[in-house]
Write a protein that holds these residues in place. Structure first.
Motif, PDB file in Angstrom:
ATOM      1  N   GLU A  93       0.810  -1.222   0.000  1.00  0.00           N
ATOM      2  CA  GLU A  93       0.000   0.000   0.000  1.00  0.00           C
ATOM      3  C   GLU A  93       0.843   1.271   0.000  1.00  0.00           C
ATOM      4  O   GLU A  93       0.321   2.352  -0.254  1.00  0.00           O
ATOM      5  N   LYS A  94       2.134   1.135   0.281  1.00  0.00           N
ATOM      6  CA  LYS A  94       2.999   2.310   0.407  1.00  0.00           C
ATOM      7  C   LYS A  94       4.012   2.423  -0.726  1.00  0.00           C
ATOM      8  O   LYS A  94       4.242   3.509  -1.268  1.00  0.00           O
ATOM      9  N   HIS A  95       4.653   1.323  -1.071  1.00  0.00           N
ATOM     10  CA  HIS A  95       5.827   1.370  -1.929  1.00  0.00           C
ATOM     11  C   HIS A  95       5.531   1.087  -3.400  1.00  0.00           C
ATOM     12  O   HIS A  95       4.630   0.325  -3.732  1.00  0.00           O
ATOM     13  N   ILE A  96       6.348   1.697  -4.249  1.00  0.00           N
ATOM     14  CA  ILE A  96       6.482   1.307  -5.652  1.00  0.00           C
ATOM     15  C   ILE A  96       7.938   0.931  -5.851  1.00  0.00           C
ATOM     16  O   ILE A  96       8.840   1.703  -5.495  1.00  0.00           O
ATOM     17  N   VAL A  97       8.167  -0.255  -6.389  1.00  0.00           N
ATOM     18  CA  VAL A  97       9.530  -0.698  -6.678  1.00  0.00           C
ATOM     19  C   VAL A  97       9.817  -0.448  -8.153  1.00  0.00           C
ATOM     20  O   VAL A  97       9.063  -0.873  -9.030  1.00  0.00           O
ATOM     21  N   ILE A  98      10.909   0.268  -8.417  1.00  0.00           N
ATOM     22  CA  ILE A  98      11.338   0.550  -9.789  1.00  0.00           C
ATOM     23  C   ILE A  98      12.687  -0.119  -9.990  1.00  0.00           C
ATOM     24  O   ILE A  98      13.650   0.169  -9.286  1.00  0.00           O
ATOM     25  N   SER A  99      12.737  -1.044 -10.935  1.00  0.00           N
ATOM     26  CA  SER A  99      13.958  -1.818 -11.155  1.00  0.00           C
ATOM     27  C   SER A  99      14.693  -1.346 -12.402  1.00  0.00           C
ATOM     28  O   SER A  99      14.101  -1.208 -13.474  1.00  0.00           O
ATOM     29  N   VAL A 100      16.004  -1.130 -12.247  1.00  0.00           N
ATOM     30  CA  VAL A 100      16.872  -0.788 -13.368  1.00  0.00           C
ATOM     31  C   VAL A 100      17.732  -1.999 -13.740  1.00  0.00           C
ATOM     32  O   VAL A 100      18.624  -1.908 -14.564  1.00  0.00           O
ATOM     33  N   VAL A 101      17.444  -3.134 -13.141  1.00  0.00           N
ATOM     34  CA  VAL A 101      18.279  -4.323 -13.302  1.00  0.00           C
ATOM     35  C   VAL A 101      18.028  -4.969 -14.657  1.00  0.00           C
ATOM     36  O   VAL A 101      16.889  -5.303 -15.000  1.00  0.00           O
ATOM     37  N   SER A 102      19.087  -5.176 -15.418  1.00  0.00           N
ATOM     38  CA  SER A 102      18.965  -5.734 -16.766  1.00  0.00           C
ATOM     39  C   SER A 102      18.521  -7.192 -16.741  1.00  0.00           C
ATOM     40  O   SER A 102      19.002  -7.982 -15.932  1.00  0.00           O
ATOM     41  N   GLY A 103      17.583  -7.525 -17.608  1.00  0.00           N
ATOM     42  CA  GLY A 103      17.239  -8.915 -17.854  1.00  0.00           C
ATOM     43  C   GLY A 103      16.328  -9.576 -16.845  1.00  0.00           C
ATOM     44  O   GLY A 103      16.126 -10.786 -16.911  1.00  0.00           O
ATOM     45  N   VAL A 104      15.749  -8.825 -15.912  1.00  0.00           N
ATOM     46  CA  VAL A 104      14.913  -9.427 -14.868  1.00  0.00           C
ATOM     47  C   VAL A 104      13.494  -8.873 -14.984  1.00  0.00           C
ATOM     48  O   VAL A 104      13.280  -7.666 -14.823  1.00  0.00           O
ATOM     49  N   ASN A 105      12.531  -9.748 -15.255  1.00  0.00           N
ATOM     50  CA  ASN A 105      11.166  -9.255 -15.440  1.00  0.00           C
ATOM     51  C   ASN A 105      10.461  -9.019 -14.103  1.00  0.00           C
ATOM     52  O   ASN A 105      10.909  -9.486 -13.053  1.00  0.00           O
ATOM     53  N   THR A 106       9.365  -8.289 -14.174  1.00  0.00           N
ATOM     54  CA  THR A 106       8.670  -7.879 -12.952  1.00  0.00           C
ATOM     55  C   THR A 106       8.109  -9.081 -12.189  1.00  0.00           C
ATOM     56  O   THR A 106       8.097  -9.085 -10.954  1.00  0.00           O
ATOM     57  N   SER A 107       7.632 -10.097 -12.907  1.00  0.00           N
ATOM     58  CA  SER A 107       7.067 -11.266 -12.225  1.00  0.00           C
ATOM     59  C   SER A 107       8.125 -11.999 -11.421  1.00  0.00           C
ATOM     60  O   SER A 107       7.845 -12.543 -10.341  1.00  0.00           O
ATOM     61  N   GLU A 108       9.371 -12.004 -11.911  1.00  0.00           N
ATOM     62  CA  GLU A 108      10.465 -12.648 -11.184  1.00  0.00           C
ATOM     63  C   GLU A 108      10.773 -11.888  -9.897  1.00  0.00           C
ATOM     64  O   GLU A 108      11.014 -12.491  -8.844  1.00  0.00           O
ATOM     65  N   ILE A 109      10.742 -10.573  -9.964  1.00  0.00           N
ATOM     66  CA  ILE A 109      10.992  -9.756  -8.768  1.00  0.00           C
ATOM     67  C   ILE A 109       9.888  -9.976  -7.737  1.00  0.00           C
ATOM     68  O   ILE A 109      10.151 -10.173  -6.541  1.00  0.00           O
ATOM     69  N   ILE A 110       8.635  -9.983  -8.191  1.00  0.00           N
ATOM     70  CA  ILE A 110       7.513 -10.205  -7.275  1.00  0.00           C
ATOM     71  C   ILE A 110       7.587 -11.595  -6.651  1.00  0.00           C
ATOM     72  O   ILE A 110       7.281 -11.786  -5.469  1.00  0.00           O
ATOM     73  N   ARG A 111       8.006 -12.578  -7.436  1.00  0.00           N
ATOM     74  CA  ARG A 111       8.145 -13.939  -6.906  1.00  0.00           C
ATOM     75  C   ARG A 111       9.129 -13.975  -5.745  1.00  0.00           C
ATOM     76  O   ARG A 111       8.896 -14.634  -4.724  1.00  0.00           O
ATOM     77  N   HIS A 112      10.239 -13.257  -5.870  1.00  0.00           N
ATOM     78  CA  HIS A 112      11.246 -13.226  -4.806  1.00  0.00           C
ATOM     79  C   HIS A 112      10.757 -12.426  -3.595  1.00  0.00           C
ATOM     80  O   HIS A 112      11.075 -12.780  -2.455  1.00  0.00           O
TER      81      HIS A 112
END
Length: 278
Positions: A93-112
């Motif tokens: 409810e508070k945060h937005i995560v913005i990734s600059v990491v090459s080659g990593v999709n958003t679903s992979e980040i959410i999974r972790h």
């Protein structure tokens, strides 16, 4: 979309691109250094930023707790450990995560992370430090509001384009890597200038300003490059002779192959590292 006045950023990974983003945010005039936390293991390397009023520290979890926008700017091989470290502090409810990491999709980040938190991918260029970035934005997971806010922020730092997430690898090659390709072309032009009689301190700004003018011409006139090239290639002239020699030596082919090679490499950066960790 209107940007909240009291927005606070945590840039996790104060390397080159993280520093460039921090500089660009402040250069925009919309944010102050006090609104930006930058983390780095070797925090002494951020002393210049600390002196300017940025908040610099080692503690990533504390940075997340104190911020609204979490910008992840670490290397692909560092991402999993970072996500494991901060996931307990992330609040959907508070945060937005913005990734600059090459080659990593958003679903992979959410999974972790293990939470349904808004995650947006961006691919800026190093020119973001001077508000001249071409920043591509994508997400399959984030809300429209999160994407709009991300775009509003990075609109302050250059041009933005919202694309499909499948296009982020090509965007990495064309924009993120591409700035180095154009810089190398400018260096080559300046070296040519030295060969024909200019001093290095003369040739480099001449080449750089010419490249800047060429790019500005395309963006302003919205013409195809060949249309503008035709205006300076007279019959039996020196421009067409030089262009033909460059093509004989593989100029366009080398640029195209370089972009393709970078895209292929970018697609493997995260996956290959993940396999090694297994």
């Amino acid at each position: 979309m209107e940007i909240p006045d009291n927005l606070k950023f945590a840039i996790l990974g104060g390397g080159n691109i993280g520093q460039a983003i921090a500089k660009g945010l402040v250069a925009s005039g919309r944010f102050s250094p006090e609104q930006i936390i930058i983390t780095r293991r070797k925090v002494h390397l951020l002393e210049e930023f600390a002196q300017q009023g940025y908040i610099t520290q080692v503690d990533n979890r504390d940075a997340v707790r104190r911020a609204d926008i979490i910008i992840i700017a670490v290397l692909p091989q560092q991402l999993n450990n970072l996500l494991h470290e901060i996931k307990s502090e992330l609040i959907p409810e508070k945060h937005i995560v913005i990734s600059v990491v090459s080659g990593v999709n958003t679903s992979e980040i959410i999974r972790h992370i293990g939470k349904n938190i808004p995650v947006v991918r961006i691919m800026p260029t190093m020119a973001i430090a001077i508000q001249e970035s071409m920043t591509c934005i994508a997400s399959k997971q984030a809300t429209k509001e999160a994407i709009k806010l991300t775009k509003s922020i990075f609109d302050l730092l250059g041009e933005t384009l919202v694309i499909n997430e499948e296009q982020m690898i090509p965007a990495t090659a064309l924009c993120g890597c591409g700035i180095a390709f154009f810089l190398r072309a400018i260096r080559a032009a300046s070296q040519g200038g030295i060969e024909i009689g200019f001093h290095p301190y003369e040739a480099l700004p001449m080449a750089a300003q010419t490249a800047k003018g060429a790019a500005a011409l395309l963006l302003s006139m919205k013409n195809h490059p060949e249309m503008e090239i035709d205006k300076v290639t007279t019959p039996e002239g020196c421009t067409i002779s030089g262009l033909n020699e460059m093509e004989h030596q593989g100029f366009s082919s080398a640029m195209i192959k370089g972009i393709i090679t970078s895209a292929e490499k970018a697609a493997k950066l995260y996956n290959s590292r993940s396999e090694e960790e297994k």
